[in-house]
Scaffold this motif. Structure first.
Motif, mmCIF file in Angstrom:
data_model
loop_
_atom_site.group_PDB
_atom_site.id
_atom_site.type_symbol
_atom_site.label_atom_id
_atom_site.label_comp_id
_atom_site.label_asym_id
_atom_site.label_seq_id
_atom_site.Cartn_x
_atom_site.Cartn_y
_atom_site.Cartn_z
ATOM 1 N N ALA A 151 -11.621 4.452 -17.406
ATOM 2 C CA ALA A 151 -11.463 3.993 -18.790
ATOM 3 C C ALA A 151 -11.711 5.167 -19.732
ATOM 4 N N ASP A 152 -11.034 5.174 -20.865
ATOM 5 C CA ASP A 152 -11.306 6.169 -21.896
ATOM 6 C C ASP A 152 -11.201 5.495 -23.259
ATOM 7 N N LYS A 153 -11.165 6.284 -24.318
ATOM 8 C CA LYS A 153 -11.160 5.710 -25.665
ATOM 9 C C LYS A 153 -9.861 4.981 -25.972
ATOM 10 N N ASN A 154 -8.815 5.269 -25.185
ATOM 11 C CA ASN A 154 -7.516 4.665 -25.474
ATOM 12 C C ASN A 154 -7.245 3.384 -24.701
ATOM 13 N N SER A 155 -7.831 3.270 -23.515
ATOM 14 C CA SER A 155 -7.515 2.096 -22.705
ATOM 15 C C SER A 155 -8.586 1.864 -21.657
ATOM 16 N N GLY A 156 -8.447 0.737 -20.966
ATOM 17 C CA GLY A 156 -9.370 0.424 -19.891
ATOM 18 C C GLY A 156 -9.029 1.216 -18.632
ATOM 19 N N SER A 157 -9.741 0.908 -17.558
ATOM 20 C CA SER A 157 -9.557 1.643 -16.308
ATOM 21 C C SER A 157 -8.441 1.024 -15.473
ATOM 22 N N ALA A 158 -8.155 1.681 -14.356
ATOM 23 C CA ALA A 158 -7.122 1.178 -13.447
ATOM 24 C C ALA A 158 -7.449 -0.232 -12.960
ATOM 25 N N SER A 159 -8.699 -0.453 -12.562
ATOM 26 C CA SER A 159 -9.032 -1.793 -12.049
ATOM 27 C C SER A 159 -8.948 -2.836 -13.151
ATOM 28 N N GLN A 160 -9.267 -2.448 -14.384
ATOM 29 C CA GLN A 160 -9.173 -3.397 -15.504
ATOM 30 C C GLN A 160 -7.725 -3.759 -15.824
ATOM 31 N N SER A 161 -6.807 -2.880 -15.440
ATOM 32 C CA SER A 161 -5.382 -3.187 -15.652
ATOM 33 C C SER A 161 -4.806 -3.997 -14.494
ATOM 34 N N GLY A 162 -5.628 -4.229 -13.455
ATOM 35 C CA GLY A 162 -5.164 -5.051 -12.338
ATOM 36 C C GLY A 162 -4.588 -4.275 -11.168
ATOM 37 N N VAL A 163 -4.932 -2.987 -11.066
ATOM 38 C CA VAL A 163 -4.362 -2.170 -9.990
ATOM 39 C C VAL A 163 -4.693 -2.701 -8.588
ATOM 40 N N PRO A 164 -5.956 -3.095 -8.276
ATOM 41 C CA PRO A 164 -6.217 -3.606 -6.910
ATOM 42 C C PRO A 164 -5.352 -4.811 -6.557
ATOM 43 N N GLN A 165 -5.174 -5.722 -7.505
ATOM 44 C CA GLN A 165 -4.334 -6.901 -7.259
ATOM 45 C C GLN A 165 -2.870 -6.498 -7.122
ATOM 46 N N PHE A 166 -2.463 -5.495 -7.916
ATOM 47 C CA PHE A 166 -1.101 -4.978 -7.808
ATOM 48 C C PHE A 166 -0.857 -4.412 -6.405
ATOM 49 N N ILE A 167 -1.819 -3.619 -5.907
ATOM 50 C CA ILE A 167 -1.652 -3.010 -4.585
ATOM 51 C C ILE A 167 -1.604 -4.087 -3.506
ATOM 52 N N GLU A 168 -2.478 -5.091 -3.625
ATOM 53 C CA GLU A 168 -2.455 -6.154 -2.605
ATOM 54 C C GLU A 168 -1.109 -6.882 -2.608
ATOM 55 N N PHE A 169 -0.592 -7.169 -3.802
ATOM 56 C CA PHE A 169 0.709 -7.829 -3.884
ATOM 57 C C PHE A 169 1.793 -6.965 -3.239
ATOM 58 N N MET A 170 1.758 -5.661 -3.524
ATOM 59 C CA MET A 170 2.806 -4.782 -3.025
ATOM 60 C C MET A 170 2.749 -4.609 -1.510
ATOM 61 N N VAL A 171 1.537 -4.544 -0.933
ATOM 62 C CA VAL A 171 1.477 -4.365 0.525
ATOM 63 C C VAL A 171 1.870 -5.649 1.255
ATOM 64 N N LYS A 172 1.713 -6.794 0.584
ATOM 65 C CA LYS A 172 2.217 -8.031 1.188
ATOM 66 C C LYS A 172 3.737 -8.086 1.057
ATOM 67 N N ASP A 173 4.228 -7.598 -0.071
ATOM 68 C CA ASP A 173 5.673 -7.594 -0.312
ATOM 69 C C ASP A 173 6.374 -6.535 0.532
ATOM 70 N N GLN A 174 5.689 -5.424 0.781
ATOM 71 C CA GLN A 174 6.253 -4.314 1.557
ATOM 72 C C GLN A 174 5.270 -3.975 2.685
ATOM 73 N N PRO A 175 5.305 -4.710 3.789
ATOM 74 C CA PRO A 175 4.297 -4.574 4.857
ATOM 75 C C PRO A 175 4.185 -3.183 5.471
ATOM 76 N N ASN A 176 5.184 -2.337 5.284
ATOM 77 C CA ASN A 176 5.087 -0.989 5.849
ATOM 78 C C ASN A 176 3.942 -0.189 5.240
ATOM 79 N N TRP A 177 3.404 -0.671 4.099
ATOM 80 C CA TRP A 177 2.268 0.013 3.469
ATOM 81 C C TRP A 177 0.918 -0.504 3.957
ATOM 82 N N GLN A 178 0.901 -1.565 4.729
ATOM 83 C CA GLN A 178 -0.375 -2.178 5.111
ATOM 84 C C GLN A 178 -1.228 -1.252 5.985
#
Length: 209
Positions: free
Chosen positions: A83-110
């Protein structure tokens, strides 16, 4: 471009982010967040076909990462984009949930993700006697410093380097395709022009001033 094709393309290279229309990214991300949050994921809309909605409904019932793995993804993604003065952090933007969705959608990344997370905990235990999320912030950075710069990394760090490269790419993609990330780069979206009328010099030229 078909649904998720944009995100599939940009996860191949962070350079892809610059080549994709931010509005297209936002639309794709909204669609994905809608699918992730929907009480009835079978709802069709926002560009989703009936087949895609059914696919999402099946995907939403699945859980790939353990709670401990998601926690590690959150900590590591916040090291990459804090996080910085301009925005929140990666996890606050939902990155962990994004990664989980993507590895389920594209199993080659699991396997690359699960193997990388296991490597991170193993390296952490070897150096500090605890898993990555249980060590101090300074200790985490010592590990990250050894895998974040491929040209400087020792050969024995190659597995960690490969995982961190993948993690960094997905984190950047997840963050900068989120509403928070797009605002962070200053994208304002399409806005209507403001008509101030005929310029004064033109009116004068034609005798209307």
């Amino acid at each position: 471009m078909k649904r998720r094709d944009t995100l599939k393309a940009i996860t191949l290279s962070s350079f892809g982010i610059a080549a994709v229309n931010p509005q297209e990214l936002l639309a794709e991300r909204r669609e994905m967040e809608l699918a992730m949050a929907a009480e009835d994921p079978k709802v069709v809309g926002f560009g989703r076909t009936e087949e895609e909605a059914a696919y999402d409904a099946r995907l939403m019932k699945e859980k790939y990462f353990t709670d401990a793995e998601l926690a590690t993804l959150a900590v590591l993604s916040d090291i990459i984009i804090p996080a910085d003065k301009n925005s929140g952090s990666a996890s606050q933007s939902g990155v962990p949930q994004f990664i989980e969705f993507m590895v389920k959608d594209q199993p080659n990344w699991q396997t690359p993700f699960r193997g990388g997370l296991a490597w991170l905990d193993q390296e952490s235990r070897k150096r500090f006697g605890k898993i990555f999320t249980a060590i101090t912030a300074d200790q985490r950075l010592k590990i990250v410093d050894d895998i974040a710069y491929p040209e400087l990394a020792k050969p024995e760090m190659s597995q960690g380097v490969a995982f961190f490269n993948t993690m960094r790419n997905f984190t950047a993609t997840g963050f900068f395709s989120s509403e928070m990330g797009i605002k962070d780069i200053g994208y304002m979206g399409n806005r209507p022009n403001v008509w101030d009328g005929v310029p004064a010099d033109v009116l004068k030229k034609y005798g209307f001033s």
